[in-house]
Write a protein that holds these residues in place. Structure first.
Motif, short mmCIF file in Angstrom:
data_model
loop_
_atom_site.label_atom_id
_atom_site.label_comp_id
_atom_site.label_asym_id
_atom_site.label_seq_id
_atom_site.Cartn_x
_atom_site.Cartn_y
_atom_site.Cartn_z
N MET A 161 -7.89 1.82 7.58
CA MET A 161 -7.66 0.39 7.45
C MET A 161 -6.34 0.10 6.74
O MET A 161 -5.81 -0.97 6.90
N LEU A 162 -5.86 1.05 5.97
CA LEU A 162 -4.63 0.80 5.22
C LEU A 162 -3.39 1.27 5.97
O LEU A 162 -2.28 0.91 5.58
N ASP A 163 -3.58 2.06 7.03
CA ASP A 163 -2.43 2.54 7.79
C ASP A 163 -1.63 1.37 8.34
O ASP A 163 -2.20 0.42 8.88
N GLY A 164 -0.34 1.43 8.18
CA GLY A 164 0.53 0.40 8.71
C GLY A 164 0.85 -0.73 7.76
O GLY A 164 1.68 -1.58 8.06
N ALA A 165 0.20 -0.77 6.59
CA ALA A 165 0.48 -1.86 5.64
C ALA A 165 1.94 -1.86 5.24
O ALA A 165 2.54 -2.92 5.04
N GLU A 166 2.52 -0.67 5.17
CA GLU A 166 3.92 -0.58 4.76
C GLU A 166 4.89 -0.98 5.87
O GLU A 166 6.10 -1.03 5.65
N ASP A 167 4.36 -1.28 7.06
CA ASP A 167 5.23 -1.69 8.15
C ASP A 167 5.72 -3.13 8.00
O ASP A 167 6.64 -3.55 8.69
N ALA A 168 5.12 -3.89 7.09
CA ALA A 168 5.57 -5.26 6.86
C ALA A 168 6.98 -5.24 6.27
O ALA A 168 7.33 -4.34 5.50
N GLU A 169 7.77 -6.21 6.63
CA GLU A 169 9.14 -6.28 6.16
C GLU A 169 9.18 -6.32 4.63
O GLU A 169 8.48 -7.10 3.99
N GLY A 170 9.97 -5.44 4.03
CA GLY A 170 10.14 -5.41 2.58
C GLY A 170 9.06 -4.65 1.84
O GLY A 170 9.04 -4.64 0.61
N ALA A 171 8.13 -4.01 2.55
CA ALA A 171 7.02 -3.30 1.90
C ALA A 171 7.17 -1.80 2.05
O ALA A 171 7.63 -1.31 3.08
N LYS A 172 6.77 -1.08 1.01
CA LYS A 172 6.65 0.38 1.12
C LYS A 172 5.55 0.84 0.17
O LYS A 172 5.24 0.18 -0.83
N VAL A 173 4.95 1.96 0.53
CA VAL A 173 3.86 2.49 -0.28
C VAL A 173 4.43 3.01 -1.59
O VAL A 173 5.33 3.84 -1.61
N ALA A 174 3.90 2.49 -2.70
CA ALA A 174 4.32 2.93 -4.03
C ALA A 174 3.30 3.87 -4.65
O ALA A 174 3.64 4.75 -5.42
N VAL A 175 2.02 3.66 -4.34
CA VAL A 175 0.93 4.53 -4.79
C VAL A 175 0.11 4.85 -3.54
O VAL A 175 -0.43 3.94 -2.91
N LEU A 176 0.06 6.12 -3.19
CA LEU A 176 -0.66 6.54 -1.99
C LEU A 176 -2.14 6.15 -2.07
O LEU A 176 -2.72 6.10 -3.15
N ALA A 177 -2.71 5.91 -0.90
CA ALA A 177 -4.12 5.54 -0.81
C ALA A 177 -4.99 6.67 -1.36
O ALA A 177 -4.72 7.85 -1.15
N ARG A 178 -6.02 6.26 -2.10
CA ARG A 178 -7.02 7.22 -2.57
C ARG A 178 -8.39 6.60 -2.44
O ARG A 178 -8.56 5.38 -2.51
N ASP A 179 -9.37 7.45 -2.22
CA ASP A 179 -10.76 7.00 -2.09
C ASP A 179 -11.38 6.90 -3.47
O ASP A 179 -11.24 7.80 -4.30
N ILE A 180 -12.10 5.79 -3.68
CA ILE A 180 -12.75 5.52 -4.96
C ILE A 180 -14.18 5.08 -4.67
O ILE A 180 -14.40 4.18 -3.86
N THR A 181 -15.13 5.72 -5.33
CA THR A 181 -16.53 5.29 -5.25
C THR A 181 -16.88 4.73 -6.62
O THR A 181 -17.05 5.50 -7.58
N PRO A 182 -16.96 3.41 -6.75
CA PRO A 182 -17.25 2.81 -8.05
C PRO A 182 -18.59 3.31 -8.61
O PRO A 182 -19.53 3.60 -7.86
N LEU A 183 -18.64 3.41 -9.91
CA LEU A 183 -19.83 3.86 -10.61
C LEU A 183 -21.05 3.04 -10.19
O LEU A 183 -20.99 1.82 -10.15
N GLY A 184 -22.12 3.72 -9.84
CA GLY A 184 -23.35 3.05 -9.45
C GLY A 184 -23.39 2.62 -8.00
O GLY A 184 -24.35 2.00 -7.56
N SER A 185 -22.36 2.94 -7.24
CA SER A 185 -22.30 2.55 -5.84
C SER A 185 -22.32 3.79 -4.96
O SER A 185 -21.92 4.87 -5.39
N ASP A 186 -22.76 3.63 -3.72
CA ASP A 186 -22.67 4.72 -2.76
C ASP A 186 -21.63 4.39 -1.68
O ASP A 186 -21.54 5.06 -0.67
N ILE A 187 -20.83 3.36 -1.93
CA ILE A 187 -19.81 2.92 -0.99
C ILE A 187 -18.44 3.36 -1.49
O ILE A 187 -18.08 3.12 -2.64
N THR A 188 -17.69 3.99 -0.61
CA THR A 188 -16.34 4.43 -0.95
C THR A 188 -15.33 3.40 -0.45
O THR A 188 -15.42 2.91 0.67
N VAL A 189 -14.38 3.10 -1.29
CA VAL A 189 -13.32 2.14 -1.00
C VAL A 189 -12.00 2.88 -1.09
O VAL A 189 -11.81 3.71 -1.98
N SER A 190 -11.09 2.62 -0.18
CA SER A 190 -9.75 3.21 -0.23
C SER A 190 -8.80 2.16 -0.79
O SER A 190 -8.81 1.01 -0.36
#
Length: 95
Positions: free
Chosen positions: A1-30
């Motif tokens: 879902m995050l692929d291509g976000a840096e394609d917007a004019e003036g944007a570049k990836v500053a911190v690479l995407a990482r997967d995070i599963t918040p404490l107490g959740s079974d859902i992973t968010v990138s």
């Protein structure tokens, strides 16, 4: 879902995407942070995304605080939790 976000004019990836599963959740968010430049102004744009078999959503966090932060200092774990709150609100039954 995050692929291509840096394609917007003036944007570049500053911190690479990482997967995070918040404490107490079974859902992973990138989450990642873009560095954006628009009209001479520069800022940070954190984005988190989650998807399952039939739905997906990306959440951009545009606040005075996040835009002024250095990309590496953005608390992606907190924003992953906030993304799950958005998900929970969006999944409420109508009526």
């Amino acid at each position: 879902m995050l692929d291509g976000a840096e394609d917007a004019e003036g944007a570049k990836v500053a911190v690479l995407a990482r997967d995070i599963t918040p404490l107490g959740s079974d859902i992973t968010v990138s989450c990642q942070v873009l560095s954006v430049r628009q009209g001479g102004a520069k800022g940070s744009l954190p984005i988190c995304a989650r998807a399952d078999e039939n739905t997906g959503a990306s959440v951009g966090f545009v606040t005075p605080e996040t835009t002024r932060q250095k990309p590496a200092s953005v608390d992606l774990a907190a924003l992953a939790e906030a993304t799950l709150k958005v998900r929970a609100e969006a999944r409420r039954p109508i009526g």
